[in-house]
Structure formats: C-alpha cells, structure tokens
Scaffold this motif. Sequence first.
Motif, PDB file in Angstrom:
ATOM      1  N   TRP A   1      -3.532  10.698   1.359  1.00 29.38           N
ATOM      2  CA  TRP A   1      -2.241  10.394   0.731  1.00 29.38           C
ATOM      3  C   TRP A   1      -1.614  11.615   0.056  1.00 29.38           C
ATOM      4  CZ3 TRP A   1       1.043   6.749   1.622  1.00 29.38           C
ATOM      5  CH2 TRP A   1       0.624   5.480   2.013  1.00 29.38           C
ATOM      6  N   ALA A   2      -2.418  12.430  -0.597  1.00 32.73           N
ATOM      7  CA  ALA A   2      -1.868  13.601  -1.282  1.00 32.73           C
ATOM      8  C   ALA A   2      -1.149  14.514  -0.297  1.00 32.73           C
ATOM      9  CB  ALA A   2      -2.972  14.359  -2.001  1.00 32.73           C
ATOM     10  N   ALA A   3      -1.687  14.632   0.901  1.00 35.03           N
ATOM     11  CA  ALA A   3      -1.072  15.493   1.908  1.00 35.03           C
ATOM     12  C   ALA A   3       0.158  14.846   2.530  1.00 35.03           C
ATOM     13  CB  ALA A   3      -2.094  15.831   2.992  1.00 35.03           C
ATOM     14  N   THR A   4       0.080  13.558   2.853  1.00 38.99           N
ATOM     15  CA  THR A   4       1.218  12.918   3.530  1.00 38.99           C
ATOM     16  C   THR A   4       2.436  12.801   2.616  1.00 38.99           C
ATOM     17  OG1 THR A   4       0.410  10.675   2.994  1.00 38.99           O
ATOM     18  CG2 THR A   4      -0.271  11.629   5.109  1.00 38.99           C
ATOM     19  N   LEU A   5       2.206  12.666   1.297  1.00 35.18           N
ATOM     20  CA  LEU A   5       3.327  12.533   0.364  1.00 35.18           C
ATOM     21  C   LEU A   5       3.723  13.861  -0.295  1.00 35.18           C
ATOM     22  CD1 LEU A   5       2.514   9.137  -1.389  1.00 35.18           C
ATOM     23  CD2 LEU A   5       4.100   9.588   0.497  1.00 35.18           C
ATOM     24  N   ALA A   6       3.095  14.943   0.105  1.00 35.91           N
ATOM     25  CA  ALA A   6       3.417  16.255  -0.479  1.00 35.91           C
ATOM     26  C   ALA A   6       4.894  16.640  -0.350  1.00 35.91           C
ATOM     27  CB  ALA A   6       2.531  17.333   0.146  1.00 35.91           C
TER      28      ALA A   6
ATOM     29  N   ILE B   1       0.851  -1.203   0.000  1.00 33.93           N
ATOM     30  CA  ILE B   1       0.000   0.000   0.000  1.00 33.93           C
ATOM     31  C   ILE B   1       0.883   1.248   0.000  1.00 33.93           C
ATOM     32  CG2 ILE B   1      -1.640   1.356   1.362  1.00 33.93           C
ATOM     33  CD1 ILE B   1      -2.813  -1.372   2.315  1.00 33.93           C
ATOM     34  N   ARG B   2       1.866   1.271   0.868  1.00 30.66           N
ATOM     35  CA  ARG B   2       2.760   2.434   0.932  1.00 30.66           C
ATOM     36  C   ARG B   2       3.599   2.532  -0.336  1.00 30.66           C
ATOM     37  NH1 ARG B   2       5.282   5.986   4.584  1.00 30.66           N
ATOM     38  NH2 ARG B   2       7.504   6.328   4.275  1.00 30.66           N
ATOM     39  N   SER B   3       4.203   1.429  -0.774  1.00 32.03           N
ATOM     40  CA  SER B   3       5.093   1.514  -1.936  1.00 32.03           C
ATOM     41  C   SER B   3       4.330   1.915  -3.194  1.00 32.03           C
ATOM     42  CB  SER B   3       5.831   0.185  -2.151  1.00 32.03           C
ATOM     43  OG  SER B   3       4.935  -0.872  -2.439  1.00 32.03           O
ATOM     44  N   TRP B   4       3.076   1.442  -3.347  1.00 31.96           N
ATOM     45  CA  TRP B   4       2.289   1.803  -4.529  1.00 31.96           C
ATOM     46  C   TRP B   4       1.988   3.304  -4.550  1.00 31.96           C
ATOM     47  CZ3 TRP B   4       1.244   0.416  -9.217  1.00 31.96           C
ATOM     48  CH2 TRP B   4       0.158   0.993  -9.902  1.00 31.96           C
ATOM     49  N   HIS B   5       1.555   3.841  -3.432  1.00 32.98           N
ATOM     50  CA  HIS B   5       1.236   5.269  -3.393  1.00 32.98           C
ATOM     51  C   HIS B   5       2.498   6.119  -3.551  1.00 32.98           C
ATOM     52  CE1 HIS B   5      -3.090   5.289  -2.605  1.00 32.98           C
ATOM     53  NE2 HIS B   5      -2.882   4.187  -1.926  1.00 32.98           N
ATOM     54  N   LEU B   6       3.612   5.659  -2.997  1.00 32.75           N
ATOM     55  CA  LEU B   6       4.880   6.368  -3.176  1.00 32.75           C
ATOM     56  C   LEU B   6       5.298   6.340  -4.647  1.00 32.75           C
ATOM     57  CD1 LEU B   6       7.208   7.823  -1.713  1.00 32.75           C
ATOM     58  CD2 LEU B   6       8.276   5.582  -1.373  1.00 32.75           C
TER      59      LEU B   6
ATOM     60  N   ASP C   1      -6.597   5.674   1.554  1.00 38.84           N
ATOM     61  CA  ASP C   1      -7.429   6.051   0.415  1.00 38.84           C
ATOM     62  C   ASP C   1      -8.832   6.363   0.929  1.00 38.84           C
ATOM     63  OD1 ASP C   1      -8.988   6.202  -1.892  1.00 38.84           O
ATOM     64  OD2 ASP C   1      -7.812   4.686  -2.939  1.00 38.84           O
ATOM     65  N   LEU C   2      -9.095   7.647   1.118  1.00 36.45           N
ATOM     66  CA  LEU C   2     -10.335   8.067   1.770  1.00 36.45           C
ATOM     67  C   LEU C   2     -11.565   7.861   0.894  1.00 36.45           C
ATOM     68  CD1 LEU C   2      -8.960  11.320   3.411  1.00 36.45           C
ATOM     69  CD2 LEU C   2      -9.623   9.217   4.596  1.00 36.45           C
ATOM     70  N   GLU C   3     -11.400   7.811  -0.418  1.00 36.23           N
ATOM     71  CA  GLU C   3     -12.532   7.530  -1.296  1.00 36.23           C
ATOM     72  C   GLU C   3     -12.870   6.045  -1.307  1.00 36.23           C
ATOM     73  OE1 GLU C   3     -14.699   9.573  -2.921  1.00 36.23           O
ATOM     74  OE2 GLU C   3     -13.693  10.998  -1.596  1.00 36.23           O
ATOM     75  N   TYR C   4     -11.863   5.211  -1.246  1.00 28.92           N
ATOM     76  CA  TYR C   4     -12.074   3.761  -1.263  1.00 28.92           C
ATOM     77  C   TYR C   4     -12.592   3.269   0.083  1.00 28.92           C
ATOM     78  CZ  TYR C   4     -11.102  -1.194  -2.124  1.00 28.92           C
ATOM     79  OH  TYR C   4     -11.210  -2.553  -2.274  1.00 28.92           O
TER      80      TYR C   4
END
Length: 415
Positions: free
Chosen positions: A389-394, A24-29, A212-215
Amino acid sequence: MGIDGEILFLCHRIPFPPDRGDKIRSWHLLEAATKLAPVHVGCFADDDRDMSFSAEMERVAVSQCVLMRDRSRAVAGLSGLIRHQPMLVALYDKAEMRRWVARLLRERPIRAIIAYSVQMAHFLPKDLPADIRFLMDFVDFDSAKYAAYGAGQGGLMGWINRREGRLLHDYERKVARRADISVFVSEAEAAMFRRAGGVDGCRIGALENGVDLEYFRADGDYPAIDPPGAPLLVFTGQMDYRPNIEAVESFAREALPAIRRVHPQACFAIVGRSPTPQVEALAAQPGVIVTGGVPDVRGWLAAADVVVAPLRIARGIQNKVLEAMAMARPVVASPQAAEGIDAHDGAHLLVAADAPGEAQAVLSLLADPARAVALGLAARRRVEERYDWAATLAPLRAMLTGEAEGKDSREASAA
C-alpha cells in the motif's frame, strides 16, 4: 512532507472497518491522506452497524459527517427518472451532506478534495475555488458495468441497466472534466474510460490498490479452521454483490461437479457476509458450504487448496485475488478478475475463461501439489514486489498538490 491547508474526503460508504473491497481501498486512501494534512470526512452508513463505527472515525478525522443512506433503490430510480439523473447519484442525494460540505468550504482552509466513487462529486459546487485541488477517485468504470448488465438482459431490468449505463457515463465524463485529476484502480480501467471518449484534455490516471502484506501472510497469527472437506476450494467476497453471486453460482453448478467426479470429497466454501437467498440455496448442492460472515477470512484462505475467482463481470483490481496471493495460495481466476493485476498466467496464478477451463485448472493444481505450492509462493513474491500500500499510494501527495503537472490542470485545460 505534507500539504498546506486541510483535506475534504467524501466517500459513499463509511471507510471503517476495511472489511470489504470498496472499504479496503477507501480506508487506506484515507489513512494516506491523514499523513499529508488534517482530514474532514463526509460519508454514508448503510445500516446501524455502519453507523456504530462513526466513533472509530474520530481518531482519524478532524471532523466528520456520517449520514444514514435511507433512500431505497425504488425511490432513487423514480427520482432519477424525474430529474434525468443516474440512479447511483439519486440513491445518495442528501441535502444535509451538501450543506455540511458547503459550510466546510466556507469555514475551513480546505486545499484538496478527494471524492471516492463518482456519486460523491454530486455534493461539490461546480465553481470550486482555483486554489482547491479536486481528485476524483472513480475506482472503477461503473457505467461500463451497468452497460454490460443491460446488454445481457431483456425486459424492464435490461432497460433500467442500459439507461443507467448511458446516464452514468455522461455524468462520469462531466465529473472528469471538472476534476483536476481523475484516477482509477488500474491503468486498464483508466484506459477503458479514455477510449470511451468525451474526456479529451482531462488528466486521467491510475492509483492502484495494494494489500496489507503484514496482515495477509501465511505465517501470520490467525485462528485456523478445520477444513470441511478435502480438497478445499474457496471463494471470498461480499455475497450480496451481483458479480460475486453470479461467480459462485457458475462455479458451483458448472465447475464443481466436474471436479468432484475426480475428487468426490471436494468442497467449495463460499466465504463472505450477507449471502442472498440465491447464494444460500447453493448449500443444498453436494460439496457446497456457505459460511456467511466470518471473523477472520485468513483461516479459510490458509486452509484452501485452491482459491477461485471466477467472476464474469469485474472491474479494476480484485482485492480477493491480491489477498489470496499474499497468503501464498494458488489462485484460479477468470480473465476479468485477473485483468487489472500485474501478474502472469502460469507464473503467478492460473487464468481460465469459463467453467470447464476453471475445472481443468483446479484439477491440474490438485494433481500436482508441488506446482500448487510453487505457484502460491510466486504469487506472494509478486504482491510483495508490486502491491504494498505504501508504494501504490505514494503518488497521492503529488496528485493533491499538482506538483507533477507544472500548473493547475483547470488552468491548463482552459488555455
């Protein structure tokens, strides 16, 4: 705005599909990196199922090298003994990956490298050009986990885990000294690594997980399940992972009987892929269900009266807790499972330190459904505020360019 050149992304497990904690982390990264520059991905597959997803990776990667991880732990352990290497590094030692990385660095305009999980730093040359930024995503302080295992064990396994903890920590420090910046999944994890010593002058920070807040939302589109019992208590996770195995064993044997004395029909569902025989044996206990892998975990979370995360050894941010909170479920978590999450005991979840405390916390929520609902809604609001995710990886772009530092950190540490 992107970055000049291209990115090399190295990962110990193929990031797709994002269906377990590390992936989950590696995919979003990886997705965040592709928004900054073309990305080349080097990774490993655990089995044929993993290998089948290499075609899916083609839609995000400019090029890729996906290799089967075919070295057993026994062989890796022996190799590590001979070479005085951590087993975790020996397990992934593959000359083909090293050659692929070397060729990319020669032929492509690589300007940034993301190594996800410490063993992937093994494939990088020690003399990286000064114009290539190296971000080491340790994710968790892995050597501390092995040290904790070894501290509680005797015999051969205790010696193996204590040795792995020592060697791996030494290797982690060497990698941190080579990297331009090293990140962990939480500031608590990063601070623990700093306190362990040997990394003075290194840039060490946090790049938090998200959800993933939408999922993961209670009103989402997912198949409902028929609860196998009432009340329903749920644990989710990869069920061949030792901390998860120990967590469900403890809860099923020590907490659940106390809950069933008050609620005789209470059911504890262990939801997750690859349950070991040790986990499957728990299904023989009254009220315990072991589902194995399920197509969609959201149905089980939505049906849960309480989601439990009774981990005794846990590193970083627990995705299982964030996902349950995003689904607006009341969560009872151990201090270890809650430590990396910016949430408050009693306001966003309940924290219980042992099996009797877990049973008491669960029973208190079952006795007060309105409080359980309010706790779940507060949990959802908290992850909306903190864990998109958009905020944490900004911060990723600044980390890969060094813009926030003023100058290259390797130059700074050498000055």
